[in-house]
Design a protein around this motif. Structure first.
Motif, PDB file in Angstrom:
ATOM      1  N   ILE A  27      -6.587  -6.756   0.969  1.00  0.00           N
ATOM      2  CA  ILE A  27      -5.464  -6.216   1.716  1.00  0.00           C
ATOM      3  C   ILE A  27      -5.074  -7.208   2.798  1.00  0.00           C
ATOM      4  O   ILE A  27      -5.911  -7.635   3.598  1.00  0.00           O
ATOM      5  N   HIS A  40      -6.234   2.644   5.367  1.00  0.00           N
ATOM      6  CA  HIS A  40      -6.398   1.298   5.902  1.00  0.00           C
ATOM      7  C   HIS A  40      -6.123   1.266   7.406  1.00  0.00           C
ATOM      8  O   HIS A  40      -6.773   0.509   8.137  1.00  0.00           O
ATOM      9  N   PHE A  94      -1.535  -5.378  -1.238  1.00  0.00           N
ATOM     10  CA  PHE A  94      -2.640  -5.904  -2.032  1.00  0.00           C
ATOM     11  C   PHE A  94      -2.225  -7.235  -2.652  1.00  0.00           C
ATOM     12  O   PHE A  94      -1.133  -7.347  -3.217  1.00  0.00           O
ATOM     13  N   LEU A 146       0.847  -1.176   0.000  1.00  0.00           N
ATOM     14  CA  LEU A 146       0.000   0.000   0.000  1.00  0.00           C
ATOM     15  C   LEU A 146       0.892   1.239   0.000  1.00  0.00           C
ATOM     16  O   LEU A 146       1.905   1.289   0.706  1.00  0.00           O
TER      17      LEU A 146
END
Length: 391
Positions: free
Chosen positions: A60, A15, A70, A7
């Motif tokens: 995720i 997140h 990911f 990410l």
């Protein structure tokens, strides 16, 4: 280990909020289309959507103790009948979905609710904010309406009850969580006169609609609460408008800006002008392609100063491929008021009218207080002048 992509900073920030603040960075869009969409028809449309947008084919997962990435998942879509039929009121469906939290590795889910009584179908698409922003939402909505076809199936093809559509990899979760409301909202009444004056001010002042709404929002909160200062956060797309026809490979591409307002002897126009200056500076930076560092927007940085936010998904009509009659209604809300902000003002335009909703958490804000603040904003909108006199 399965191949992954780490990410980036923006995705990681969203997140982390998702993990630690009760899922309050998930985005839900409600799309209303004519006719009753059958399970088979919906499955085919979502299968095509997944095939064309790679960010829907990922989840995720933790890569290490502090890093997430990911990884790709299976791209099969299936339908599961719901045990109970939720209420068909569009706002009730939207609130219910906002409070049904995604799993910690779940990227998105969809709920399709046929309403044969009025020959309409509601489609709710919920995404982790790490894979979604307003621009990608508009592109997804346009593609989905095209894949559903111009003539959705009739009531004869309808299977009983609502059904979930989700990636086959993910487990089913109940619709009703039974938890307290992390996301509630009130619709704002934006009169035709107020909408016209927003447009007139935009033309005479040179400020954007965001600048006008931001000034109204800050002015209304300071007058309503009497607090000495507040922080106003606004999300901006970092995409180049000339790339509308290019494939959409990354869903979340935004920056969050902060402006601090103090309670000063300014009138409504003074607050609009002040925030308009902030917006114009940011716009100049974006045009010059100056890199702006991503800011962390955790209100714990200054717990004594209230934090507000607003987001504008823009004009949906410009993204919809004609004929636009496939879409009867549209709105998008983000469930993040419970953890980050006191209030979030959600804006959008569809079919020539403003869609405005004031989001909050009933765990933090009493609904009566939210209603009073809503009335204050509506009063400020009604007080907008027809022209903006600049020296």
């Amino acid at each position: 280990m399965q191949p992954y992509r780490l990410l980036d900073e923006t995705e990681q920030r969203f997140h982390q909020n998702f993990l630690h603040r009760n899922g309050n960075t998930q985005v839900t869009s409600l799309l209303t289309v004519p006719g009753c969409v059958s399970a088979v028809q919906a499955r085919k449309a979502f299968a095509q959507l997944i095939a064309d947008y790679p960010f829907l084919r990922q989840k995720i997962v933790p890569i290490s103790s502090q890093r997430y990435g990911f990884v790709q998942v299976e791209d099969h879509v299936h339908a599961t009948l719901c045990a109970t039929q939720p209420p068909l009121c569009a706002d009730a469906l939207l609130k219910l979905e906002l409070n049904c939290l995604l799993g910690d590795q779940e990227g998105w889910r969809a709920l399709v609710v046929p309403d044969p009584a009025v020959n309409r179908t509601h489609i709710l698409l919920t995404r982790n904010h790490a894979i979604s922003d307003g621009y990608s939402t508009a592109r997804l909505v346009n593609s989905l309406t095209l894949y559903l076809g111009s003539t959705p199936s009739g009531a004869d093809d309808l299977q009983p009850g609502a059904f979930h559509l989700r990636l086959h990899h993910w487990r089913e979760s109940p619709i009703e969580t039974g938890k307290a409301s992390y996301a509630d909202f009130l619709r704002l009444q934006v009169s035709a006169d107020a909408a016209q004056r927003i447009g007139q001010l935009r033309e005479t002042s040179g400020f954007t609609s965001n600048a006008i709404w931001g000034g109204v929002f800050a002015y209304s909160y300071l007058r309503h609460t009497g607090v000495p200062a507040l922080d106003l956060f606004t999300a901006y797309s970092l995409r180049d408008p000339s790339g509308h026809a290019e494939p959409l490979s990354k869903a979340c591409l935004i920056d969050v800006r902060k402006a601090t307002f103090s309670a000063e002897p300014l009138d409504l126009m003074g607050y609009i002008e002040r925030y308009g200056w902030v917006v114009s500076q940011d716009k100049a930076q974006l045009r010059a392609k100056v890199a702006t560092p991503v800011r962390h927007v955790d209100v714990a940085d200054n717990p004594t100063r209230p934090a507000l936010a607003f987001t504008n998904t823009g004009l949906l009509d410009r993204f919809l491929t004609p004929p636009t009659g496939r879409v009867l209604g549209f709105s998008t809300l983000v469930n993040r008021s419970g953890g980050n902000y006191e209030f979030v003002l959600h804006l959008g335009r569809f079919n020539g009218t403003w869609h405005a909703a004031l989001a909050f958490s009933s765990l933090k804000v009493h609904r009566a207080a939210a209603c009073a603040f809503k009335s204050q904003i509506e009063a400020a909108l009604c007080a907008l002048p027809a022209a903006f006199n600049l020296p």
